[in-house]
Design a protein around this motif. Structure first.
Motif, PDB file in Angstrom:
ATOM      1  N   ASN A  53       0.807  -1.216   0.000  1.00 58.38           N
ATOM      2  CA  ASN A  53       0.000   0.000   0.000  1.00 58.38           C
ATOM      3  C   ASN A  53       0.836   1.259   0.000  1.00 58.38           C
ATOM      4  O   ASN A  53       0.499   2.255  -0.630  1.00 58.38           O
ATOM      5  CB  ASN A  53      -0.920   0.023   1.221  1.00 58.38           C
ATOM      6  CG  ASN A  53      -0.146   0.332   2.496  1.00 58.38           C
ATOM      7  OD1 ASN A  53       0.806  -0.360   2.828  1.00 58.38           O
ATOM      8  ND2 ASN A  53      -0.523   1.386   3.198  1.00 58.38           N
ATOM      9  N   ARG A  72      -3.749  -0.231  -7.319  1.00 60.94           N
ATOM     10  CA  ARG A  72      -4.337   0.100  -6.023  1.00 60.94           C
ATOM     11  C   ARG A  72      -4.880   1.513  -6.016  1.00 60.94           C
ATOM     12  O   ARG A  72      -4.383   2.388  -6.717  1.00 60.94           O
ATOM     13  CB  ARG A  72      -3.278  -0.039  -4.913  1.00 60.94           C
ATOM     14  CG  ARG A  72      -2.320   1.122  -4.783  1.00 60.94           C
ATOM     15  CD  ARG A  72      -1.113   0.755  -3.959  1.00 60.94           C
ATOM     16  NE  ARG A  72      -0.393   1.891  -3.416  1.00 60.94           N
ATOM     17  CZ  ARG A  72       0.452   2.655  -4.078  1.00 60.94           C
ATOM     18  NH1 ARG A  72       0.665   2.420  -5.350  1.00 60.94           N
ATOM     19  NH2 ARG A  72       1.079   3.642  -3.487  1.00 60.94           N
ATOM     20  N   ASN A  74      -5.494   3.910  -2.937  1.00 62.90           N
ATOM     21  CA  ASN A  74      -5.385   4.051  -1.484  1.00 62.90           C
ATOM     22  C   ASN A  74      -6.455   4.977  -0.906  1.00 62.90           C
ATOM     23  O   ASN A  74      -6.665   4.993   0.304  1.00 62.90           O
ATOM     24  CB  ASN A  74      -3.998   4.544  -1.095  1.00 62.90           C
ATOM     25  CG  ASN A  74      -2.963   3.447  -1.154  1.00 62.90           C
ATOM     26  OD1 ASN A  74      -3.279   2.279  -1.375  1.00 62.90           O
ATOM     27  ND2 ASN A  74      -1.712   3.818  -0.957  1.00 62.90           N
ATOM     28  N   LEU A  77      -9.535   2.561  -1.064  1.00 61.97           N
ATOM     29  CA  LEU A  77      -9.214   1.263  -0.452  1.00 61.97           C
ATOM     30  C   LEU A  77      -9.726   0.126  -1.331  1.00 61.97           C
ATOM     31  O   LEU A  77     -10.490  -0.749  -0.896  1.00 61.97           O
ATOM     32  CB  LEU A  77      -9.779   1.169   0.967  1.00 61.97           C
ATOM     33  CG  LEU A  77      -9.303   2.252   1.943  1.00 61.97           C
ATOM     34  CD1 LEU A  77      -9.850   1.967   3.334  1.00 61.97           C
ATOM     35  CD2 LEU A  77      -7.797   2.362   1.962  1.00 61.97           C
ATOM     36  N   VAL A  79      -8.277  -2.579  -4.506  1.00 68.30           N
ATOM     37  CA  VAL A  79      -7.200  -3.124  -5.327  1.00 68.30           C
ATOM     38  C   VAL A  79      -7.853  -3.912  -6.460  1.00 68.30           C
ATOM     39  O   VAL A  79      -8.718  -4.762  -6.214  1.00 68.30           O
ATOM     40  CB  VAL A  79      -6.276  -4.037  -4.507  1.00 68.30           C
ATOM     41  CG1 VAL A  79      -5.337  -4.818  -5.420  1.00 68.30           C
ATOM     42  CG2 VAL A  79      -5.463  -3.208  -3.512  1.00 68.30           C
TER      43      VAL A  79
END
Length: 127
Positions: A53, A72, A74, A77, A79
């Motif tokens: 992450n 990803r 972040n 949240l 992936v």
């Protein structure tokens, strides 16, 4: 409580593409990896790909030969695993998992380090 939920599985013809998504929540650590595993009938579970992450390091299984891409987000949240040129041998239950760490870690994490698992999503590849 950590929640991990996969989506995006389905059935495609050989050569087709699918994108799997893994949404996770409830993590309170600064470092973690999110990985995609798969298990085909009669075979051992294997790590397909994972991403860290904090710095975006990625890992791909050698058997993929560049056909899959992990990414990803972040902020959200999430992936994603973009799978292209799918083959019958890619058919499996794909499961997302999260490995939490208290400090920077080596990639890829060992399977036992993945503490939180989703329920899995089926990917079928056939003509």
């Amino acid at each position: 409580q950590v929640h991990v939920v996969e989506s995006g599985g389905g059935s495609v013809q050989p050569g087709g593409s699918l994108t799997l998504s893994c949404a996770y929540s409830g993590l309170f650590v600064s470092y973690y990896a999110v990985g995609w595993f798969r298990r085909a009938p009669g075979k051992e579970r294997e790590l397909v790909s994972c991403v860290s992450n904090n710095d975006g390091r990625t890992y791909y299984g050698d058997f993929l030969k560049g056909r899959f891409t992990i990414s990803r987000d972040n902020t959200r949240l999430v992936v994603n695993l973009r799978m292209t040129d799918l083959r019958p041998e890619d058919a499996a239950v794909y499961t997302c998992a999260v490995a939490p760490f208290l400090e920077p870690f080596d990639m890829p994490p060992r399977e036992y380090m993945f503490s939180y698992w989703g329920q899995g999503t089926q990917v079928s590849v056939s003509s």
